[in-house]
Design an enzyme around this catalytic site. Structure first.
Site, PDB file in Angstrom:
ATOM      1  N   ASN A 106      36.212  42.498  27.317  1.00 16.03           N
ATOM      2  CA  ASN A 106      35.657  41.381  28.078  1.00 16.03           C
ATOM      3  C   ASN A 106      36.253  41.318  29.477  1.00 16.03           C
ATOM      4  O   ASN A 106      35.632  41.752  30.437  1.00 16.03           O
ATOM      5  CB  ASN A 106      35.890  40.065  27.324  1.00 16.03           C
ATOM      6  CG  ASN A 106      34.968  38.955  27.783  1.00 16.03           C
ATOM      7  OD1 ASN A 106      34.676  38.828  28.959  1.00 16.03           O
ATOM      8  ND2 ASN A 106      34.491  38.136  26.854  1.00 16.03           N
ATOM      9  N   ASP A 107      37.450  40.810  29.604  1.00 16.55           N
ATOM     10  CA  ASP A 107      38.039  40.593  30.925  1.00 16.55           C
ATOM     11  C   ASP A 107      38.230  41.895  31.698  1.00 16.55           C
ATOM     12  O   ASP A 107      38.126  41.903  32.924  1.00 16.55           O
ATOM     13  CB  ASP A 107      39.378  39.874  30.792  1.00 16.55           C
ATOM     14  CG  ASP A 107      39.231  38.525  30.107  1.00 16.55           C
ATOM     15  OD1 ASP A 107      38.284  37.794  30.450  1.00 16.55           O
ATOM     16  OD2 ASP A 107      40.039  38.219  29.207  1.00 16.55           O
ATOM     17  N   VAL A 108      38.496  43.009  31.020  1.00 16.15           N
ATOM     18  CA  VAL A 108      38.789  44.272  31.703  1.00 16.15           C
ATOM     19  C   VAL A 108      37.531  44.941  32.247  1.00 16.15           C
ATOM     20  O   VAL A 108      37.621  45.988  32.897  1.00 16.15           O
ATOM     21  CB  VAL A 108      39.538  45.242  30.771  1.00 16.15           C
ATOM     22  CG1 VAL A 108      40.882  44.665  30.376  1.00 16.15           C
ATOM     23  CG2 VAL A 108      38.713  45.577  29.539  1.00 16.15           C
TER      24      VAL A 108
END
Length: 485
Positions: free
Chosen positions: A409-411
């Site tokens: 997700n965030d990466v």
């Protein structure tokens, strides 16, 4: 008998050599398993040699403690799932720091007793070390030993309480971030107070109340320092506390005059420090910002995300990848939660048989600890030459037909590059959005561990395959097999 000290030192030297060689082999997935075995043999050798030290006492209690520790580690090691490995690493980090802190506490208490500042109970207990039996007092510490003992106790205590908080967060027992007004000031005051008390202790003014105050302040600082740290920073924090534990063990080893502890602690401390720097660099943040900043505290108004998430059926996703030329698979923590690595690798093998060029892309801080995704893929049997790191794979995304994101997700959030108000702005990411098509396997429409929306999921070239990671990967496998029937 005169050869015994020389043999013990030789065993310590050999153990240290095995530690270093084992650590070197752990730098590559191909040799990591052997490196762990080498380092384990080195530790076993160091422990056995320690039993032959001439001033060793209460060997039966030590043997009992070793057996209990080995049994607990063996049981947990076999039962703990890969998804819980970060928690176990954090917990073991804490135990190492706590052990170093306990050694420091014993040395400080012994020093206070030697000065007559603590009440001395006559040595009638068979559990009390005989080396303390001479007038009920231990040998005096030099100023250098006392200073290193205090420093090791401080670092070890902070690592202990901080690692326990990290464990609780990763286990889901505690909120990912806990911030209260003025927390940063309180943290600085606690650290300053612990340092001041530590300096007083190191100067030789040792007393029972000061020792107790010192450890309480250090425990509180480690706890409050870790509470505000967000989940996305956990890989950095875990590696940092690993370095803390190594340094604490090394300092206490100097106080005890134990060469094995000194060398092993320094090796762990150096490796942990380098790894922490690499993790912080991968997030484009300084270590100080991770510890004393507030992840998610970016200012300004966040960039609005336009569009909607567009679902896709497993059959359509399978066809899209079956007839692609290049597919890049991006795993994240959701892969670990779903235990989907085996199904994903099965799907990748089917694509490879059809002539599709498949690679796996790993972000340095994907998962909950350094190397988390590499371990999962190695467990599934993914060849190492198919695994690429961020710097290697990013230039290839524009030529990639389909990027399959599973649990990440965030990466992969492009807001890290486009929105200065985003909490993750400036963090290097995998340029998944540059691929021609993106398929994201996700359980629902929730945010990632950093708690922010992902603009990738709303992009025109992205399709969402909702469902459990393992189930979704299984569907892709079945759909791909049906194409060949």
């Amino acid at each position: 008998m005169s050869l015994l000290p020389t043999l013990i030192k030789a065993c310590y030297f050999l153990a240290a050599l095995l530690f270093i060689l084992g650590l070197k082999r752990m730098s590559s997935p191909r040799t990591a398993r052997g490196g762990i075995v080498w380092a384990g043999v080195g530790m076993l050798l160091a422990v056995l040699a320690t039993f032959f030290l001439p001033d060793m006492h209460n060997r039966s209690l030590i043997v009992a403690a070793v057996l209990i520790g080995v049994s607990a580690a063996w049981w947990t090691g076999r039962r703990v799932a890969m998804t819980a490995m970060p928690q176990m690493v954090a917990l073991y980090n804490g135990m190492g720091g706590g052990a170093a802190a306990a050694i420091g506490a014993v040395e400080l208490i012994g020093y206070a007793r030697a000065l007559g500042l603590l009440h001395v109970v006559p040595n009638t207990s068979p559990l009390q070390p005989e080396s303390w039996a001479i007038n009920g007092l231990p040998p005096m510490l030099s100023p250098v030993e006392l200073s290193l003992g205090v420093l090791g106790a401080l670092i070890g205590t902070v690592s202990f309480s901080g690692s326990l908080v990290a464990f609780a967060k990763l286990q889901g027992w505690m909120d990912k971030r806990f911030v209260f007004p003025g927390q940063r000031v309180v943290n600085m005051l606690l650290l300053a107070a612990a340092v001041v008390v530590g300096v007083v202790l190191a100067s030789g003014h040792v007393s029972g109340p000061l020792i107790a105050l010192f450890f309480v302040l250090a425990l509180l600082f480690g706890l409050l320092m870790t509470l505000p740290i967000g989940g996305a920073d956990m890989p950095v924090v875990i590696s940092l506390y690993n370095a803390f534990t190594g340094l604490a063990v090394s300092f206490e080893g100097f106080v005890l005059g134990n060469e094995a502890m000194i060398i092993a602690g320094m090796v762990v401390g150096a490796a942990g420090t380098l790894l922490t720097q690499l993790m912080a660099k991968a997030m484009n943040r300084s270590i100080g910002n991770v510890l004393f900043g507030s992840f998610g505290a970016a200012g300004g108004e966040a960039q609005a995300i336009e569009g909607a998430q567009k679902p896709v059926e497993a059959s359509d996703a399978a066809v899209m990848m079956a007839y692609a030329e290049r597919v890049v698979i991006v795993p994240g923590y959701g892969l670990a939660v779903a235990q989907a690595q085996h199904k994903v690798w099965e799907f990748a093998q089917l694509l490879i048989k059809r002539g599709v060029k498949v690679k796996f892309a790993i972000h340095p801080v994907a998962g909950r600890m350094p190397g988390h995704m590499n371990v999962l893929l190695a467990e599934a049997g993914v060849p190492y030459d198919l695994i690429a790191d961020m710097d290697e794979i990013n230039p290839e995304f524009p030529a990639t037909d389909v990027a399959l994101v599973i649990g990440a997700n965030d990466v992969v959030n492009p807001l890290a590059k486009t929105d200065p108000a985003s909490p993750i702005y400036g963090m290097p990411i995998l340029d998944v959005s540059a691929a021609k098509h993106v398929i994201v396997i996700k359980r629902g429409k929730g945010t990632g561990f950093a708690g922010i929306e992902n603009a990738l999921f709303y992009a025109d070239n992205t399709r969402m395959l909702y469902g459990d990671g393992q189930a979704a990967a299984g569907q892709l496998v079945n759909e791909l097999k049906s194409l060949d029937d």
